[in-house]
Design a protein around this motif. Structure first.
Motif, PDB file in Angstrom:
ATOM      1  N   CYS A   1     -33.305 -62.518-106.779  1.00  0.00           N
ATOM      2  CA  CYS A   1     -34.539 -62.836-106.054  1.00  0.00           C
ATOM      3  C   CYS A   1     -34.621 -64.313-105.656  1.00  0.00           C
ATOM      4  O   CYS A   1     -35.714 -64.869-105.545  1.00  0.00           O
TER       5      CYS A   1
ATOM      6  N   ASP B   1     -35.190 -55.285-113.080  1.00  0.00           N
ATOM      7  CA  ASP B   1     -36.056 -56.371-112.596  1.00  0.00           C
ATOM      8  C   ASP B   1     -37.014 -56.833-113.707  1.00  0.00           C
ATOM      9  O   ASP B   1     -38.090 -57.346-113.422  1.00  0.00           O
TER      10      ASP B   1
ATOM     11  N   HIS C   1     -34.164 -54.073-105.463  1.00  0.00           N
ATOM     12  CA  HIS C   1     -35.364 -53.269-105.750  1.00  0.00           C
ATOM     13  C   HIS C   1     -36.007 -52.705-104.487  1.00  0.00           C
ATOM     14  O   HIS C   1     -37.137 -53.038-104.151  1.00  0.00           O
TER      15      HIS C   1
ATOM     16  N   HIS D   1     -34.026 -60.163-102.212  1.00  0.00           N
ATOM     17  CA  HIS D   1     -35.404 -59.675-102.236  1.00  0.00           C
ATOM     18  C   HIS D   1     -35.912 -59.987-100.828  1.00  0.00           C
ATOM     19  O   HIS D   1     -36.173 -61.134-100.492  1.00  0.00           O
TER      20      HIS D   1
ATOM     21  N   HIS E   1     -30.112 -55.568-111.713  1.00  0.00           N
ATOM     22  CA  HIS E   1     -31.060 -56.583-111.217  1.00  0.00           C
ATOM     23  C   HIS E   1     -31.868 -57.134-112.386  1.00  0.00           C
ATOM     24  O   HIS E   1     -32.727 -56.450-112.934  1.00  0.00           O
TER      25      HIS E   1
ATOM     26  N   TYR F   1     -40.771 -65.015-101.044  1.00  0.00           N
ATOM     27  CA  TYR F   1     -41.539 -65.986-101.839  1.00  0.00           C
ATOM     28  C   TYR F   1     -41.764 -67.305-101.095  1.00  0.00           C
ATOM     29  O   TYR F   1     -40.892 -67.761-100.354  1.00  0.00           O
TER      30      TYR F   1
HETATM   31 ZN    ZN Z   1     -37.511 -59.568-106.465  1.00  0.00          ZN
END
Ligand code: ZN
Ligand code: CU
Length: 484
Positions: free
Chosen positions: A93, A367, A251, A221, A64, A193
């Motif tokens: 993500c 990440d 993650h 994500h 990631h 997000y």
């Molecule tokens: Zn993420």
């Protein structure tokens, strides 16, 4: 019989990446492949490395990353290569550098600004043009790339606060087809997000439809890693089932004090669901995360460190509460003055991190955020921290298992053929390290620091890192998943 190799690694403790027990052998490499593993004392080579019993493992695969731009702007990839990484999975993500067929908004829509807050790097109108640039100017590491759903939304929509229309879904789906034809390995989402929050599950499913034909993956994500974690897992698995592809939970973590300890519940649900459909997951070995700065995230954290600020760069590396004190304002006002900015948020539980890392199907991914002025230490130290702190000091697992979680398991899950394993015929991606001294050096206070104990790193048969120094070679390739 005395064969001559291009490169011969003598006296290695071989940990082959499958999780199998170590064994003692020499490794002969010709061109980009391992051609012989065994007792090769009679053989000669153009170049030799005597390991004197230290470990030879497959090069680590960072499951990631957000390295989409670093491969072009800093192709030596020092934060990654110095900790033993030979392959990265990028475009996670929901955030990928490509495609961007029209000008990127100014200021760059967060979280796309994690890749470039100026916007100039979002210059690739198609996924193919991006992969061509990676091939034309190779980096040290290999890379397999995802196309990001948030990038597609920014490329296609003007109002992110709405679900995409049928036409917009169609446009995004065409961009997915173009990316998959060019060699992308799947689609990532960042439903957590702001620019993707308004996407209903159905939008994601419809955009991801082409993945099945191209043997793609769905990486996410998830929408909610806090109170709504179980619903988010359900949503993720449903998308995988309806599209008919494997899913990767990015993650995996439990955010916020009141969710601490819930990994028993999530891991059990993941385990049960894995029996019904292909699911994998990755994890970074820290109790703090890092992303763009926001007051809502700061509120659920016990500590916040600012990693970069476009308006007030001098505050990078400082705690938010101290910054607010210096400014003589509330933390919320300090956030407003710092934006656009990034931060490290302490809001996970050590017990959960350990249980998730120990869970057999969990892969290691950093990440890391390579463009932050004062980055989360995971950028430089994820892999040595797992090998040093979690394996050697805490004994969470054997070295063979730790290596498997960063090599063979990851290669199988991402479909990277003949990578992540040391066997005759496999690509010669190797990390040579000292199991007694390998360790993290980067900390929250001093985040830019090379790991300890990594002797040499070999990518496609070429030494790229040798005792703390880059050799200058950049043999990295673009990797794709096999078509069915
Ligand atoms: Zn993420
Ligand atoms: Cu990420």
């Amino acid at each position: 019989m005395s064969t001559q190799f291009d490169l011969l690694i003598r006296n290695a403790t071989v940990i082959d990446g499958t999780g199998a027990d170590r064994f003692h052998a020499d490794i002969g490499i010709n061109g980009d492949r391992i051609v012989k593993i065994g007792h090769l004392s009679e053989c000669t080579a153009k170049e030799e490395i005597d390991l004197k019993g230290q470990v030879a493992a497959p090069g680590f695969i960072d499951a990631h990353t957000h390295d989409d731009r670093m491969m072009l702007s800093n192709p030596e990839m020092t934060p990654k290569v110095s900790q033993g990484v030979t392959t990265i999975i990028g475009g996670n993500c929901g955030v990928s550098l490509a495609p961007m067929p029209r000008p990127i908004p100014d200021p760059v829509t967060p979280p796309l600004n994690l890749l470039d807050d100026e916007g100039g790097w979002f210059r690739f109108p198609s996924f193919k043009s991006y992969l061509d640039a990676l091939r034309a100017e190779p980096s040290t590491t290999n890379r397999a790339m995802l196309v990001g759903h948030t990038t597609l939304r920014v490329a296609t929509m003007d109002d992110f606060e709405k679900p995409a229309t049928t036409e917009q879904i169609q446009a995004m789906r065409e961009l997915v087809v173009e990316a998959m034809q060019a060699g992308a390995i799947g689609v990532s989402t960042g439903l957590f997000y702001e620019p993707a929050v308004a996407s209903p599950t159905e939008e994601v499913i419809e955009i991801c439809r082409p993945l099945k034909d191209y043997n793609g993956l769905y990486c996410t994500h998830m929408r909610d890693e806090a109170d709504g974690i179980m619903d988010s897992l359900e949503e993720t698995f449903r998308i995988g089932r309806e599209v008919g592809v494997p899913v990767v939970i990015s993650h995996h973590k439990l955010v916020g004090a009141k969710n601490h300890g819930r990994s028993d519940e999530t891991l059990e649900f993941i385990r049960q669901s894995m029996a019904k459909q292909p699911i994998c997951l990755d994890c970074y070995p820290y109790t703090a995360g890092s992303t763009v700065l926001s007051m809502s995230r700061a509120q659920t954290s016990s500590r916040v460190i600012v990693t970069w600020s476009k308006s007030l760069p001098e505050y990078a590396g400082q705690d938010l509460d101290k910054i607010a004190e210096k400014m003589g304002v509330s933390q919320a006002d300090a956030v407003d003055r710092l934006l656009p900015a990034g931060a490290i948020y302490f809001r996970m539980d050590e017990g959960d991190v350990q249980k998730i890392l120990q869970f057999a199907p969990t892969m290691v991914g950093s990440d890391g955020l390579p463009h932050d002025a004062s980055p989360h230490p995971r950028l430089w130290s994820t892999f040595p921290r797992v090998l040093g702190h979690y394996r050697r000091e805490l004994g969470l697992f054997s070295l063979e298992t730790a290596v498997h979680k960063m090599t063979g398991l990851t290669a199988v899950n991402f479909g990277l053929t003949d990578r992540g394993i040391l066997k005759e015929g496999a690509y010669a991606d190797l990390t040579l390290f000292d199991e007694e001294t390998v360790d993290e050096v980067a900390t929250y206070e001093n985040p830019i620091a090379m790991a300890r104990g990594i002797h040499a790193v070999i990518v496609n048969g070429v030494v790229v890192w040798d005792h703390g120094k880059a050799t200058g070679a950049r043999p990295g390739r673009v990797l794709s998943r096999p078509r069915k």
